[in-house]
Write an enzyme that holds these catalytic residues in place. Structure first.
Site, short mmCIF file in Angstrom:
data_model
loop_
_atom_site.label_atom_id
_atom_site.label_comp_id
_atom_site.label_asym_id
_atom_site.label_seq_id
_atom_site.Cartn_x
_atom_site.Cartn_y
_atom_site.Cartn_z
N HIS A 56 45.50 34.86 46.12
CA HIS A 56 45.18 35.96 45.21
C HIS A 56 46.42 36.85 45.20
CE1 HIS A 56 42.40 39.57 44.09
NE2 HIS A 56 43.64 40.01 44.10
N HIS A 99 32.20 32.78 43.88
CA HIS A 99 31.73 33.63 44.99
C HIS A 99 30.21 33.49 45.05
CE1 HIS A 99 35.63 35.66 45.64
NE2 HIS A 99 35.77 35.51 44.33
N LEU A 100 29.73 32.96 46.17
CA LEU A 100 28.27 32.72 46.27
C LEU A 100 27.53 33.86 46.97
CD1 LEU A 100 27.94 28.88 46.87
CD2 LEU A 100 27.36 30.20 44.84
N ASP A 151 35.98 32.13 38.79
CA ASP A 151 35.95 33.36 39.60
C ASP A 151 34.60 34.06 39.43
OD1 ASP A 151 36.64 35.34 41.34
OD2 ASP A 151 38.18 36.27 40.07
#
Lengths: 308, 437, 177
Positions: B192, B75-76, B318
């Protein structure tokens, strides 16, 4: 034996002799509340903040009276009137309160673990006045005091706790408290209200009140907190009351000298029949009286030593 | 033209089946040669030897040289949450962890559910990112689980997979459509798996620790049910399904059986899920709060078994940066997730030292396997002509995690203070050294 | 450690009997009195005094205990909190003569605290103080009305009263380092 800790966060943390010290100190404080001048100068000049993020007239009042009888200055802050409503974090609130140099913060909070988080941020003492579904140590201490006073001992007693064990901080604190002092605790709830792995706390797990009550010395009925359940955990209040409420019929299976506790406020006719709540073997009002003494003892033991 | 000669390292390339002492020669951003001994100045490519001063010689004696690692689950936070992480800082963290490529999830603000957001991320990545960034597009518009995002556009703009990660896809009908539609572009659907009707208000693994702490639990069943559902949908649609961050024993078993039955399914596990148990939460440690939650010992054991027998194809981080104001609060209110790019390799190497998997197998799960799943044809292998993405590891380098010194913009790691052994000491992306430890 | 026995069982009994006589003499009888001992040993001595007074005067005086811990002036200054003891004031003390009883009078601070406790319970007509040992070093203007024995001591010494009821022996000793 002395209490050498900054905070009272859980019963789980307390050693048996610490619990016994608190109970014997509380026993001494009961007499103070019966004096004509119900006030001793012990904590003059000390400031105690009751920081309540949940409404709780009973517990807050009890802490407040305890503080005042010790001559401490007690200040009440409730979530609705404070900056909490404006989105301030617990840490910021803690730091702001600390800047005013209190000696003790009594915290009631809907999040489990919040008192531990708070205690990590500040130097003054923290007393947990109930956190989420975690613990309510002063309640368990007053329950222990009440039972000890009435039955003369804790060791070897059989205690039954009935109600929403999943969401009950009173249940958790009492399981630890009574088992540490040598009692045998059984918890009773429908499976929808029984948390996973609870037996590992050292208690018996039962689904029927009738199975637990026959040889019990003490039965503690927990309040059904409908407001806490997003989805009802039982079909109807009527059915819950019929299966898990304490009434004369179920009590008929119990020992004659059984005593009944309830942390209050009671839902008459739901978890406990009205006539039972008022019966002589109900210790509900003794619990309230002992609540003040226990909280005076906690203030005394935490603040009576030096700050260094 | 930039030339790099990596000399004397133990080269591990599972795709070519290489594991031994080789030299690796990089020219023009590509792998130009992998041979037992390449003296500097050897005329190996059409460009000639060039000026010897242009040769960068890396002495890799005693080090591991392997294909650059690919994290298919990062996740950026950019665009939208730049205070937690930017493409620039996230890429730097990746490089420091030995990752040469990262696939970033769509839960930014705005959500990466249309080509313009994808193009923005790619443009920023080229301008500021030191590693390759591959966006993952959203399955549904706004991650709302109501209608499909423009998956065709996303693919064309550069997305390598689709996922609503962070938001479980509760709408089974839409999940079926997504799998069918993504199949049109041969795109991987990353799921997910969490049944929110069961996980509800849960904040950690259901069990004794949760009960003791008075925290609401999330049972394994919340994941298992959705893994089973998605397997059934994958069978129905023939889609390429990838299960993100597997955390339960039940999931591992379901995936193993699905693979046995020939269903196109793959799975990843995070280092924290195979390293930590739910007891890490004790003390209301919000840096041990993530979704899916840390599980029990039997789950950890099953994850390791899944890695060992190949049920789990990929180790992914993650990596989920969170600002301190979202972590230094009450446990139930704290944000989920931890940063993982800079600790993943060291934690994964523990699997090797514990004889769970071999080092080549680990390299495969960190490079070749994710490259294949994401369709990155020129990555994940040290074969001639492949992109010169190389990670050089010192297996014996001991270090202590100090969250303040990590490259990520956030500090939310439960491994602060951990003693680690083994670390990336050089990360090469497209023939350029982007990190030196 | 150097221990010196300064009073034996007989000595204690004689001292208390003399104090009882002095109380009666000073107050012209024992009517209307309340005897309050300071726990732990003062409370036992109070009970003994009550018995002696009964045998002399034939009146059964109310006897109780007054714990001054909560009124101490050093709360929060010592490392540890002092242990609470019992306070038991069995009758209304308004317009009664109070005899405070303690084993050893040292700085006088405990007696000050005890008087404050008593004042919070009511308005006695007078308060008198009886101690078995007065060891000197008073820090407050407090002077006992009845003294069993004056024992000049140095600050390094400790005066210990042992009583049959809890110590198994009646004696008073002075301990020096």
């Amino acid at each position: 034996m002395r209490l050498k800790r900054k905070d009272i966060l859980t019963i789980e943390d307390l050693a048996k002799d610490e619990i016994e010290l608190i109970l014997s100190t509380a026993q001494s404080f009961k007499e103070v509340s019966e004096r004509e001048i119900k006030k001793v100068p012990t904590l003059r000049g000390r400031t105690i903040i009751n920081l309540f993020y949940e409404a709780s007239t009973r517990t807050r009042t009890s802490f407040e009276i305890a503080a005042k009888r010790m001559s401490a200055d007690a200040i009440n802050i409730s979530a609705s009137s404070s900056s909490v409503a404006k989105g301030e974090t617990l840490k910021d609130t803690a730091k702001n309160l600390e800047a005013m140099n209190p000696d003790c913060i009594v915290l009631r909070h809907p999040s489990s673990g919040a008192p531990q988080v708070l205690a990590g941020f500040i130097k003054c003492s923290v007393i947990n006045a109930g956190d989420g579904s975690h613990e309510h140590p002063s309640q368990a201490l007053l329950d222990l005091l009440t039972v000890k006073e009435k039955l003369g001992r804790i060791d070897g007693l059989k205690i039954v706790i009935v109600g929403d064990i999943s969401h009950s901080r009173v249940a958790r604190s009492n399981i630890y408290g009574f088992t540490k002092l040598g009692a045998e605790v059984s918890v009773v709830a429908p499976p929808t209200m029984m948390p996973s792995g609870i037996a590992s706390m050292g208690c018996n797990v039962k689904n029927r009140i009738e199975d637990a009550i026959t040889d019990a010395d003490v039965i503690m009925m927990l309040r059904i907190q409908l407001e806490r359940h997003k989805v009802p955990l039982f079909p109807t209040v009527r059915e819950y009351s019929r299966l898990f409420g304490l009434d004369r019929k179920k009590l008929g299976k119990a020992k004659k000298d059984i005593v009944i506790l309830h942390p209050g406020p009671i839902n008459r006719g739901v978890e406990i029949a009205s006539d039972i709540a008022d019966a002589p073997y109900s210790l509900i009002l003794d619990q309230v009286k002992n609540g003040v003494a226990v909280r005076m003892a906690l203030f005394y033991l935490l603040l009576g030593g030096s700050r260094e | 033209m930039n030339r790099i000669l990596i000399k004397g390292g133990r080269v591990i390339d599972p795709v070519s089946g290489i594991d031994g002492l080789f030299d690796v020669y990089v020219f023009g951003g590509k792998i130009a040669a992998v041979k037992p001994s390449i003296p500097p100045g050897s005329p190996l490519e059409k460009g000639g030897v060039g000026d010897l001063d242009d040769w960068t010689i890396i002495d890799a004696t005693g080090l591991i040289v392997c294909p650059g690692f690919i994290d298919m689950h990062t996740h950026l936070r950019e665009p939208g949450y730049e205070y937690k992480e930017t493409i620039k800082t996230g890429a730097m963290a990746a490089a420091a962890g030995g990752f040469t490529s990262i696939a970033c999830m769509a839960n930014t603000n705005p959500v990466n559910d249309n080509a313009s957001v994808t193009r923005y991320i790619l443009k920023k990545a080229v301008e500021e990112g030191v590693v390759n960034v591959f966006p993952v597009g959203a399955i549904s518009k706004g991650l709302k689980g109501e209608t499909l995002a423009e998956i065709g556009d996303l693919k064309e703009a550069g997305c390598v997979a689709v996922s609503d990660d962070g938001r479980p896809m509760m709408n089974t009908g839409l999940m079926r459509l997504a799998m069918e539609y993504a199949g049109l572009f041969n795109l991987l659907v990353i799921s997910h798996c969490e049944d929110m009707a069961i996980s509800a208000e849960g904040v950690m693994n259901e069990g004794f620790t949760a009960t003791r702490l008075g925290l609401k639990g999330i049972p394994n069943a919340a994941e298992d049910i959705m893994v089973a559902r998605d397997i059934a949908l994958a069978e129905l649609t023939g889609a390429k399904l990838h299960i993100a961050h597997v955390s339960t024993k039940g999931s591992v078993e379901l995936i193993r059986r699905a693979k046995d039955n020939g269903i196109r399914i793959s799975a990843e596990v995070t280092p924290h899920h195979f390293t930590l148990k739910d007891e890490a939460v004790i003390g209301y440690n919000t840096n041990a709060k993530m979704n899916p939650p840390l599980r029990s010992q039997s789950d950890v054991d099953a994850l390791k078994q899944g890695l060992k027998d190949g049920t789990i194809d990929v180790i992914a981080t993650d990596h989920a940066p969170q600002d301190i104001v979202e972590k230094e609060i009450e446990f139930d209110k704290a944000a989920n997730g931890i940063i993982g790019l800079e600790t993943a390799l060291s934690l994964s190497l523990m699997l090797v030292s514990d004889n769970i998997i071999t080092l080549p197998d680990l390299v495969k799960k960190l490079s070749a396997n994710p490259a294949k799943l994401l369709g990155l044809d020129n990555k994940g292998a040290l074969k001639v002509g492949a992109d010169a993405d190389v990670t050089i590891i010192d297996l014996n380098k001991e270090w202590i995690v100090d969250s303040r010194e990590l490259k990520s913009k956030s500090r939310n790691t439960p491994f602060d203070g951990w003693r680690m052994k083994g670390r990336a000491v050089k990360t090469i992306v497209g023939g350029k050294v982007v990190y030196e430890g | 450690m150097n221990t010196k026995n300064i009073m034996d069982a007989k000595g204690i009994e004689r001292a208390l009997t003399r104090i009882a006589h002095e109380i009666i003499e000073k107050n012209k009888g024992a009517e209307g009195m309340v005897i309050l001992g300071i726990p732990t040993r003062g409370a036992y001595i109070a009970k003994r005094l009550k018995d002696i007074l009964k045998s002399i005067e034939g009146v059964d005086l109310p006897v109780g205990a007054v714990d001054a811990t909560l009124y101490r002036d050093d709360i929060g200054m010592k490392q540890e909190q002092p242990i609470l003891k019992e306070t038991d004031i069995p009758v209304s003390i308004d317009n009664r003569k109070i005899i405070i009883v303690d084993d050893v009078l040292f700085t006088g601070r405990t007696i000050r605290a005890a008087m404050n406790v008593i004042m919070d319970f009511g308005r006695p007509s007078s308060i008198q103080l009886a101690v078995l040992i007065d060891r000197g070093h008073k820090e407050l203007p407090i002077r006992p009305d009845y003294i069993g024995k004056n024992v000049p001591t140095s600050m390094q010494e400790e005066v210990r009263v042992h009583l049959q009821e809890i110590d198994g022996i009646d004696e008073v000793v002075v301990e020096a380092e």
